[in-house]
Motif scaffolding. Structure first.
Motif, mmCIF file in Angstrom:
data_model
loop_
_atom_site.group_PDB
_atom_site.id
_atom_site.type_symbol
_atom_site.label_atom_id
_atom_site.label_comp_id
_atom_site.label_asym_id
_atom_site.label_seq_id
_atom_site.Cartn_x
_atom_site.Cartn_y
_atom_site.Cartn_z
ATOM 1 N N GLU A 1 11.529 -27.893 28.596
ATOM 2 C CA GLU A 1 12.683 -26.983 28.624
ATOM 3 C C GLU A 1 12.340 -25.707 29.390
ATOM 4 O O GLU A 1 13.133 -25.208 30.185
ATOM 5 N N LEU A 2 11.132 -25.198 29.117
ATOM 6 C CA LEU A 2 10.700 -23.977 29.805
ATOM 7 C C LEU A 2 10.585 -24.213 31.307
ATOM 8 O O LEU A 2 11.020 -23.385 32.111
ATOM 9 N N ALA A 3 10.032 -25.354 31.675
ATOM 10 C CA ALA A 3 9.846 -25.649 33.096
ATOM 11 C C ALA A 3 11.204 -25.752 33.800
ATOM 12 O O ALA A 3 11.393 -25.230 34.899
ATOM 13 N N THR B 1 14.795 -34.601 34.777
ATOM 14 C CA THR B 1 14.365 -35.886 34.227
ATOM 15 C C THR B 1 13.273 -35.672 33.192
ATOM 16 O O THR B 1 13.302 -36.264 32.101
ATOM 17 N N GLY B 2 12.316 -34.814 33.501
ATOM 18 C CA GLY B 2 11.236 -34.510 32.557
ATOM 19 C C GLY B 2 11.788 -33.991 31.239
ATOM 20 O O GLY B 2 11.362 -34.397 30.157
ATOM 21 N N PHE B 3 12.746 -33.107 31.337
ATOM 22 C CA PHE B 3 13.379 -32.544 30.142
ATOM 23 C C PHE B 3 14.131 -33.625 29.367
ATOM 24 O O PHE B 3 13.962 -33.789 28.153
ATOM 25 N N GLU C 1 13.826 -36.820 29.336
ATOM 26 C CA GLU C 1 12.992 -37.864 28.726
ATOM 27 C C GLU C 1 12.267 -37.361 27.487
ATOM 28 O O GLU C 1 11.917 -38.128 26.608
ATOM 29 N N ASN C 2 12.032 -36.057 27.445
ATOM 30 C CA ASN C 2 11.250 -35.504 26.338
ATOM 31 C C ASN C 2 12.067 -34.848 25.239
ATOM 32 O O ASN C 2 11.579 -34.653 24.135
ATOM 33 N N CYS C 3 13.276 -34.458 25.591
ATOM 34 C CA CYS C 3 14.064 -33.666 24.645
ATOM 35 C C CYS C 3 15.408 -34.349 24.390
ATOM 36 O O CYS C 3 16.300 -34.280 25.239
ATOM 37 N N PRO C 4 15.547 -34.987 23.239
ATOM 38 C CA PRO C 4 16.836 -35.613 22.933
ATOM 39 C C PRO C 4 17.962 -34.576 22.988
ATOM 40 O O PRO C 4 17.780 -33.459 22.492
ATOM 41 N N VAL C 5 19.070 -34.938 23.588
ATOM 42 C CA VAL C 5 20.175 -33.983 23.694
ATOM 43 C C VAL C 5 21.250 -34.323 22.663
ATOM 44 O O VAL C 5 21.371 -33.663 21.643
ATOM 45 N N LEU C 6 21.975 -35.422 22.902
ATOM 46 C CA LEU C 6 23.043 -35.772 21.950
ATOM 47 C C LEU C 6 22.454 -36.183 20.598
ATOM 48 O O LEU C 6 23.106 -36.034 19.565
#
Ligand code: ARG
Length: 590
Positions: free
Chosen positions: A506-508, A544-546, A548-553
């Protein structure tokens, strides 16, 4: 104000207290490798150098006067005297929140607007636009969009080649061998045929050449019949140009062709002669070297057999006709008088580099006062090559017509879209294919460093993977589909909420979003749309990195969900605006 601008202002103030005489306009911060921080300034090293100060000492003295604790978690002196800044995550989050509220989209309109005349596209009348025209047209349009977005006044001017010796041959052909039927069905092809036929005859027969010249002289003298035919040729060409420009969605403020400047040409030459800048030589008139430059850098000298011989800028031919150079000088004069620009930018291929060097030099000698306030810039570019490394041609060795190329792009994209999304109705697939096909051609042309030649490859530019328009368009559509899947859109709009940047991905992503404006400024400063291409490609990768790593819904708590949805939305908005700035449309679904 964006964080980097706040840092910049504070840094400038600190430098001013340490070095009261310094010009701080060049004290800037730029994005840097994440290893070192978010932003870096190298300005202290050059300030130290001219003053013979120790750069690390100057950096330390400046740092002692610099209070950026509200913005940065750390400021470090690195290497020979760089300053590295790392933003506080809270500052990143606040900046994103302001963007989510619609207060900015990571760029600001410039505080120092410069009026820029952009001369681009500029095809010649009575010839088909070919693949090469995509270069000047696409690069010029991306630059006009970038400059405008940043708030610089732009006058885009299509300097159409609507005058010159070719009209003698065209007129002779029109009068003697015109096929009316062919003219009706494909006027450009017919005019091209006329020119080629008469040109071949002129090569073989001096008498024929005299006939063509006589037509040209009549045209130049204002013979009503020849003027009317010439205007008809321009009109027919304009129809072709307009069709292509509307497909490419390119607009010009002005289209003042070369002929517009005819009435001024004699006066330009007279003025150059009167000022002693030009002189006669073998019946012609030219501007010669003034000897101020070393021969190697002097555009008015060429080396022959180890000797430097004059290579003047010709402004009048021995038969009294005027040159390309004369028109360009009259054009500069007109633009100065009409728009008083700070810059005149010529987006023209590198083979004309010598012409522009001469033009800029003559301009500086002819209008020394104006040259202090108006910068002339040649934005050159290389060639489009085929697989064989030679200039791109059709299978049969002809030039590739731009209209045919755009058709093929849409057709090929239609195949790809149909394979991938065969369930969409045909009309929608056609519309997606139009956006993807045209976008692919434009993007492939903008992506390489503009001065390099590049190999035209359908497979490469239409690939869904890699640094291509389809990949970016797909990335955009994928984000938009998140919002279609749920009531996410309205949830986000109703409750913009706080942005929480917890995960490194998220930071990136947030850091990269913040660099959008600096990227646009770099494009506008160096006339390089490829910076924006690479920025967007990296943005899609960070996303894409975000994702894949951070579920949104599926995020556990509602606050995280809204925060991540806001990140998705901001990414989509930057992607869309970025592509639009490159002249590329987007689709919501692919
Ligand atoms: N019509 C010219 C050509 O096709 C390009 C004109 C570029 N602009 C200029 N001001 N010289 O080569």
């Amino acid at each position: 104000m964006l964080p980097h601008q706040q840092i910049e202002l504070k840094l400038q103030a600190a430098v001013r207290t340490v070095l009261p005489d310094a010009d701080v306009a060049a004290v800037l911060v730029r994005p840097c490798d994440a290893k070192f921080g978010d932003y870096q300034s190298n300005a202290l090293m050059s300030l130290a150098k001219v003053r013979r100060l120790n750069p690390r000492q100057l950096a330390a003295d400046t740092l002692a006067r610099l209070d950026v604790a509200d913005l940065c978690s750390a400021v470090e002196i690195a290497g020979a005297g760089f300053l590295n800044f790392r933003l506080k995550p809270a500052v990143l989050a606040q900046t994103l929140e302001a963007a989510a509220r619609g207060e900015h989209l990571f760029f600001d309109r410039t505080a120092a607007p410069r009026t820029v005349v952009l001369d681009f596209s500029s095809p010649n009348v009575a010839k088909p636009m070919h693949v090469g025209h995509i270069r000047s047209t696409g690069i010029g349009d991306a630059l006009q969009r970038t400059l405008r977005l940043l708030g610089h006044p732009v006058i885009s001017d299509n300097h159409i080649g609507d005058w010159g010796t070719q009209f003698g041959k065209l007129l002779l052909g029109w009068k003697q061998i015109l096929n009316r039927e062919a003219l009706r069905s494909d006027p450009i092809a017919e005019m091209e045929r006329l020119y080629q036929a008469i040109n071949a005859e002129c090569d073989a027969s001096p008498a024929r050449l005299e006939e063509a010249k006589a037509e040209l002289v009549k045209l130049q003298a204002g013979d009503p019949e020849n003027i009317a035919l010439w205007q008809e040729m321009i009109r027919l060409s304009q129809v072709q140009f307009d069709t292509i420009y509307s497909r490419l969605n390119v607009k010009f403020d002005q289209a003042l062709g070369e002929s517009f400047y005819n009435p001024q040409l004699a006066a330009v030459v007279a003025d150059l002669l009167a000022r002693g800048l030009a002189r006669e030589s073998e019946g012609a008139v030219g501007v010669f070297s003034d000897g101020t430059l070393p021969p190697r850098e002097d555009p008015f000298l060429v080396s022959r057999d180890g000797e430097w011989i004059p290579d003047p800028a010709l402004v009048r031919k021995s038969d009294g006709g005027f040159n390309y150079m004369t028109t360009d000088l009259a054009t500069v004069d007109y633009r100065l008088k009409t728009w008083a620009p700070q810059e005149i930018v010529y987006v023209v291929d590198d083979r004309q580099a010598g012409h522009f060097k001469k033009l800029f030099d003559v301009f500086a000698r002819w209008k020394p006062e104006a040259a202090k306030t108006t910068k002339l810039v040649h934005v050159g570019f290389g060639k489009i090559l085929g697989d064989d490394g030679k200039p791109f041609k059709t299978r049969s060795g002809g030039t590739v017509k731009l209209g045919d190329l755009l058709n093929e792009a849409e057709e090929r994209a239609f195949q790809t879209v149909s394979e991938k999304s065969g369930d969409l109705p045909e009309a929608q697939r056609r519309e997606i294919a139009r956006v993807v096909g045209l976008g692919a051609v434009k993007y492939a042309d903008l992506l390489p460093n503009r001065q390099s030649d590049y190999i035209f490859s359908w497979d490469k530019m239409l690939a869904l993977q890699g640094n291509t328009a389809p990949y970016l368009l797909y990335a955009y559509a994928r984000i938009r589909s998140i919002f279609r899947k749920s009531e996410a859109e309205s949830a986000l709009r109703q409750a913009p909420g706080a942005i929480v940047l917890a995960h490194p991905a998220e930071l990136a992503l947030a850091r990269h979003l913040l660099n959008f404006g600096l990227t646009l400024e770099a494009v506008a400063g160096e006339y390089r749309p490829n910076f924006l291409c690479n920025y967007l490609f990296e943005l899609a990768g960070q996303f894409t990195g975000f994702y894949e790593n951070c579920p949104v819904l599926k995020a556990e708590d509602p606050a995280t969900r809204t925060s991540r949805l806001a990140l998705c939305d901001l990414t989509a908005r930057v992607l869309k605006l970025g592509l639009e700035t490159l002249g590329i449309e987007t689709v919501e679904q692919m």
